[in-house]
Design a protein around this motif. Structure first.
Motif, short mmCIF file in Angstrom:
data_model
loop_
_atom_site.label_atom_id
_atom_site.label_comp_id
_atom_site.label_asym_id
_atom_site.label_seq_id
_atom_site.Cartn_x
_atom_site.Cartn_y
_atom_site.Cartn_z
N ILE A 16 27.01 27.97 52.84
CA ILE A 16 27.76 27.27 51.85
C ILE A 16 29.03 27.22 52.42
CG2 ILE A 16 28.83 26.49 49.33
CD1 ILE A 16 26.59 28.92 48.36
N VAL A 28 28.05 21.12 43.51
CA VAL A 28 26.22 21.54 43.38
C VAL A 28 26.07 21.39 44.33
CG1 VAL A 28 26.04 23.30 42.30
CG2 VAL A 28 27.84 23.39 41.91
N ARG A 29 25.87 20.06 43.53
CA ARG A 29 23.91 19.24 43.45
C ARG A 29 23.91 19.05 45.34
NH1 ARG A 29 19.88 19.13 41.57
NH2 ARG A 29 21.20 18.84 39.76
N HIS A 32 23.78 21.64 47.34
CA HIS A 32 22.22 22.52 46.32
C HIS A 32 20.78 21.64 47.66
CE1 HIS A 32 18.86 24.07 45.05
NE2 HIS A 32 18.17 22.83 44.74
N GLU A 33 21.32 20.32 47.52
CA GLU A 33 20.27 19.51 48.53
C GLU A 33 19.76 20.25 49.90
OE1 GLU A 33 21.19 15.70 47.05
OE2 GLU A 33 20.41 15.79 45.37
N GLU A 36 18.57 23.22 50.27
CA GLU A 36 16.73 23.34 50.18
C GLU A 36 16.70 23.06 51.16
OE1 GLU A 36 15.73 21.50 45.71
OE2 GLU A 36 16.68 20.44 46.55
N SER A 41 15.55 27.92 47.39
CA SER A 41 16.59 28.01 46.76
C SER A 41 17.24 27.53 45.23
CB SER A 41 18.22 28.20 47.20
OG SER A 41 18.83 28.51 46.33
N TYR A 43 18.60 25.92 42.05
CA TYR A 43 19.93 25.11 41.88
C TYR A 43 21.45 26.07 40.70
CZ TYR A 43 23.80 22.13 40.00
OH TYR A 43 25.30 21.58 40.01
N THR A 45 21.26 29.64 41.13
CA THR A 45 21.87 29.63 42.42
C THR A 45 22.85 29.79 42.87
OG1 THR A 45 19.12 30.89 42.46
CG2 THR A 45 20.93 31.83 44.66
N THR A 46 22.66 28.36 43.35
CA THR A 46 23.46 27.82 44.18
C THR A 46 24.79 28.18 43.24
OG1 THR A 46 21.99 26.47 45.61
CG2 THR A 46 24.20 25.85 45.38
#
Length: 126
Positions: A16, A28-29, A32-33, A36, A41, A43, A45-46
């Motif tokens: 991260i 976060v999105r 996450h993208e 992924e 993983s 969302y 969890t992230t």
């Protein structure tokens, strides 16, 4: 900011941090993208990881808008240096040469990378 003994990012946290270092401020999105693409993983969890990282002081969170924006608080160069020093001490018994030979032996370095390494070594030996 140096890394104090209590700021030891886990492997997932480092992934991260690398995204935040490369992209700058992210939701976060956003993170996450990117995650992924390389691993399965969820969302949530992230989100949980980034909340924990905020509590640990690894990232800052701007909550002024509906979508929270995260920023890395650790300096990339200092973090990398700290982790490399730790690896040299713990894995290679303090031998920088063993680390370098292991790294070059296990990865196909491009001609440009090898030229950069030679140039760097020349600078060090002056």
């Amino acid at each position: 900011m140096g890394i104090s003994s209590d700021l030891k990012p886990t492997e997932s946290e480092l992934e991260i941090l690398q995204i935040l270092w490369e992209k700058g401020n992210c939701t976060v999105r956003d993170v996450h993208e990117i995650l992924e693409k390389s691993k399965d993983s969820g969302y949530t969890t992230t989100l949980k990881l980034m909340q924990i990282m905020h509590e640990k002081g690894l990232v800052a969170r701007d909550t002024s808008s509906k979508t929270h924006i995260y920023t890395a608080l650790l300096n990339q160069q200092k973090t990398e240096q700290h982790l490399v020093n730790k690896m040299i001490d713990n894995v290679f018994n303090g031998s920088t040469a063993r680390l370098v030979m292991q790294a070059l032996g296990n990865h196909n370095a491009s001609k440009d990378e090898i030229d950069s390494i030679k140039k760097y070594l020349d600078e060090l030996s002056k």
